[in-house]
Design a protein around this motif. Structure first.
Motif, mmCIF file in Angstrom:
data_model
loop_
_atom_site.group_PDB
_atom_site.id
_atom_site.type_symbol
_atom_site.label_atom_id
_atom_site.label_comp_id
_atom_site.label_asym_id
_atom_site.label_seq_id
_atom_site.Cartn_x
_atom_site.Cartn_y
_atom_site.Cartn_z
ATOM 1 N N ASP A 1 9.456 5.798 -3.297
ATOM 2 C CA ASP A 1 9.746 5.617 -1.873
ATOM 3 C C ASP A 1 10.404 4.268 -1.573
ATOM 4 O O ASP A 1 10.870 4.043 -0.457
ATOM 5 C CB ASP A 1 8.456 5.722 -1.050
ATOM 6 C CG ASP A 1 7.863 7.118 -1.060
ATOM 7 O OD1 ASP A 1 8.550 8.048 -1.529
ATOM 8 O OD2 ASP A 1 6.715 7.281 -0.600
ATOM 9 N N GLU A 2 10.380 3.379 -2.563
ATOM 10 C CA GLU A 2 10.890 2.016 -2.381
ATOM 11 C C GLU A 2 10.227 1.342 -1.181
ATOM 12 O O GLU A 2 10.869 0.708 -0.359
ATOM 13 C CB GLU A 2 12.414 2.026 -2.225
ATOM 14 C CG GLU A 2 13.135 2.560 -3.461
ATOM 15 C CD GLU A 2 14.645 2.509 -3.319
ATOM 16 O OE1 GLU A 2 15.130 2.397 -2.182
ATOM 17 O OE2 GLU A 2 15.337 2.566 -4.352
ATOM 18 N N SER A 3 8.913 1.519 -1.107
ATOM 19 C CA SER A 3 8.145 0.953 -0.002
ATOM 20 C C SER A 3 6.687 0.792 -0.416
ATOM 21 O O SER A 3 6.170 1.583 -1.210
ATOM 22 C CB SER A 3 8.228 1.870 1.224
ATOM 23 O OG SER A 3 7.367 1.406 2.255
ATOM 24 N N ARG A 4 6.045 -0.219 0.122
ATOM 25 C CA ARG A 4 4.614 -0.402 -0.118
ATOM 26 C C ARG A 4 3.774 0.426 0.845
ATOM 27 O O ARG A 4 2.570 0.539 0.678
ATOM 28 C CB ARG A 4 4.251 -1.887 0.028
ATOM 29 C CG ARG A 4 4.934 -2.770 -1.010
ATOM 30 C CD ARG A 4 4.646 -4.237 -0.802
ATOM 31 N NE ARG A 4 3.242 -4.535 -0.996
ATOM 32 C CZ ARG A 4 2.749 -5.781 -1.020
ATOM 33 N NH1 ARG A 4 3.565 -6.808 -0.865
ATOM 34 N NH2 ARG A 4 1.461 -5.976 -1.194
ATOM 35 N N LYS A 5 4.428 1.008 1.855
ATOM 36 C CA LYS A 5 3.732 1.851 2.811
ATOM 37 C C LYS A 5 4.039 3.314 2.498
ATOM 38 O O LYS A 5 5.191 3.744 2.593
ATOM 39 C CB LYS A 5 4.151 1.505 4.240
ATOM 40 C CG LYS A 5 3.747 0.094 4.659
ATOM 41 C CD LYS A 5 4.130 -0.181 6.113
ATOM 42 C CE LYS A 5 3.688 -1.578 6.537
ATOM 43 N NZ LYS A 5 4.040 -1.866 7.955
ATOM 44 N N VAL B 1 -5.667 -1.896 -1.295
ATOM 45 C CA VAL B 1 -4.874 -1.090 -0.377
ATOM 46 C C VAL B 1 -5.452 -1.195 1.023
ATOM 47 O O VAL B 1 -6.585 -1.648 1.220
ATOM 48 C CB VAL B 1 -4.846 0.409 -0.803
ATOM 49 C CG1 VAL B 1 -4.305 0.574 -2.211
ATOM 50 C CG2 VAL B 1 -6.233 1.034 -0.671
ATOM 51 N N LYS B 2 -4.667 -0.729 1.969
ATOM 52 C CA LYS B 2 -5.130 -0.581 3.343
ATOM 53 C C LYS B 2 -4.911 0.871 3.741
ATOM 54 O O LYS B 2 -3.801 1.395 3.623
ATOM 55 C CB LYS B 2 -4.357 -1.502 4.284
ATOM 56 C CG LYS B 2 -4.750 -1.346 5.747
ATOM 57 C CD LYS B 2 -3.899 -2.251 6.636
ATOM 58 C CE LYS B 2 -4.243 -2.067 8.107
ATOM 59 N NZ LYS B 2 -3.394 -2.917 8.980
ATOM 60 N N ILE C 1 -1.050 5.059 3.364
ATOM 61 C CA ILE C 1 -1.697 4.032 2.550
ATOM 62 C C ILE C 1 -0.712 2.893 2.367
ATOM 63 O O ILE C 1 0.469 3.132 2.067
ATOM 64 C CB ILE C 1 -2.091 4.584 1.156
ATOM 65 C CG1 ILE C 1 -3.040 5.780 1.296
ATOM 66 C CG2 ILE C 1 -2.724 3.501 0.285
ATOM 67 C CD1 ILE C 1 -3.184 6.586 0.017
ATOM 68 N N GLU C 2 -1.177 1.678 2.533
ATOM 69 C CA GLU C 2 -0.337 0.511 2.290
ATOM 70 C C GLU C 2 -0.872 -0.241 1.067
ATOM 71 O O GLU C 2 -2.069 -0.543 0.984
ATOM 72 C CB GLU C 2 -0.338 -0.419 3.497
ATOM 73 C CG GLU C 2 0.557 -1.645 3.303
ATOM 74 C CD GLU C 2 0.595 -2.555 4.518
ATOM 75 O OE1 GLU C 2 1.248 -3.620 4.420
ATOM 76 O OE2 GLU C 2 -0.029 -2.214 5.540
ATOM 77 N N LEU C 3 0.010 -0.529 0.122
ATOM 78 C CA LEU C 3 -0.378 -1.286 -1.059
ATOM 79 C C LEU C 3 -0.405 -2.770 -0.718
ATOM 80 O O LEU C 3 0.588 -3.323 -0.245
ATOM 81 C CB LEU C 3 0.593 -1.031 -2.214
ATOM 82 C CG LEU C 3 0.884 0.429 -2.585
ATOM 83 C CD1 LEU C 3 1.611 0.489 -3.927
ATOM 84 C CD2 LEU C 3 -0.371 1.281 -2.619
ATOM 85 N N LEU C 4 -1.542 -3.401 -0.977
ATOM 86 C CA LEU C 4 -1.699 -4.813 -0.630
ATOM 87 C C LEU C 4 -1.616 -5.738 -1.832
ATOM 88 O O LEU C 4 -1.192 -6.881 -1.708
ATOM 89 C CB LEU C 4 -3.056 -5.028 0.071
ATOM 90 C CG LEU C 4 -3.282 -4.286 1.386
ATOM 91 C CD1 LEU C 4 -4.672 -4.617 1.927
ATOM 92 C CD2 LEU C 4 -2.208 -4.635 2.401
ATOM 93 N N ASN C 5 -2.037 -5.240 -3.001
ATOM 94 C CA ASN C 5 -2.083 -6.100 -4.185
ATOM 95 C C ASN C 5 -1.542 -5.326 -5.386
ATOM 96 O O ASN C 5 -2.293 -4.733 -6.161
ATOM 97 C CB ASN C 5 -3.516 -6.571 -4.442
ATOM 98 C CG ASN C 5 -3.570 -7.730 -5.421
ATOM 99 O OD1 ASN C 5 -2.775 -7.808 -6.362
ATOM 100 N ND2 ASN C 5 -4.515 -8.643 -5.216
ATOM 101 N N GLU C 6 -0.221 -5.341 -5.525
ATOM 102 C CA GLU C 6 0.414 -4.571 -6.604
ATOM 103 C C GLU C 6 0.075 -5.124 -7.979
ATOM 104 O O GLU C 6 -0.012 -4.373 -8.957
ATOM 105 C CB GLU C 6 1.931 -4.552 -6.393
ATOM 106 C CG GLU C 6 2.354 -3.729 -5.177
ATOM 107 C CD GLU C 6 3.840 -3.781 -4.938
ATOM 108 O OE1 GLU C 6 4.515 -2.769 -5.215
ATOM 109 O OE2 GLU C 6 4.325 -4.842 -4.491
#
Length: 222
Positions: free
Chosen positions: A162-166, A198-199, A205-210
């Motif tokens: 998705d090229e996104s953290r969200k 994550v959040k 879902i949002e990735l917070l700590n890859e």
């Protein structure tokens, strides 16, 4: 459209074979959620992805889905033609995950090419070996790796696609990709959230700590 851009064996075909192949392929477009291939009872033909994204998955006797792999631009699906390759012994379903444009190659045309062209036969065997390798890797993951590692890897893979953290994805969708129960995914995601990885949002879902997710996913990343 130049078929040689998509088919590695194109230059090794005769002029007659090129004409036959070029005259038989069809461009088709599928909307997100449409099923292109329904299983071994159907011999759809070969599917070459021009644009978009397809999901290839299987369903267990209990009705649980498991994603085997995705088909992205320029990927070719051989499992959609089980009648052509006797070693394909399990059902797969091919579904559009995005609005997708494909090239459809009829089974009879491709079978004739395989029978008469060593280049096509070799390419097909290599493609089959690569796909079976993907499936065997996945089976090892399902049977031998921890769910937290697999889930972390899945989230990172989705983020890359998705090229996104969200990510706009539900717990049920993740469970169907991973071949497990939604309750298992929900419990694990809540643990990830508690650990600050994550959040969780409504429908996403949002990735917070890859970095930490990557460390957790070490055994499950390709």
């Amino acid at each position: 459209m130049e078929l040689g851009e998509y088919l590695p064996f194109w230059k090794k075909l005769t002029e007659a074979e090129r004409r036959t192949l070029a005259g038989s392929v069809q461009r088709r477009r599928f909307e997100k959620g449409q099923v292109l291939h329904h299983g071994s009872d159907e011999c759809t033909g070969l599917i070459l992805t021009l644009d978009g994204q397809l999901r290839v998955y299987t369903i267990s006797e209990e009705g649980r889905e498991l994603t085997l792999y995705r088909l992205l631009e320029r990927d070719l699906c051989i499992f959609s033609a089980p009648c052509m390759v006797k070693s394909i012994l399990f059902d797969v379903i091919v579904e559009a995950e995005q609005d997708t444009e494909i090239l459809h190659i009829p089974v009879d045309v491709y079978r004739d090419l395989m029978d008469n062209s060593a280049a096509v036969a070799n390419f097909t065997n290599e493609l089959m070996a690569a796909r079976f390798s993907d499936v065997m890797w996945l089976m090892d993951q399902v049977l031998n790796k921890k769910i937290d590692s697999r889930l972390a890897a899945f989230l990172l893979e989705e983020s890359g696609l998705d090229e996104s953290r969200k990510l706009s994805i539900t717990h049920d969708q993740i469970a169907r990709h991973m071949g497990t129960a939604r309750e298992v995914i929900t419990r694990m995601l809540k643990a990830f959230q508690a650990d600050g990885l994550v959040k969780l949002t409504r429908g996403g879902i949002e990735l917070l700590n890859e970095k930490r997710l990557t460390e957790l996913a070490a055994d499950s990343l390709r």
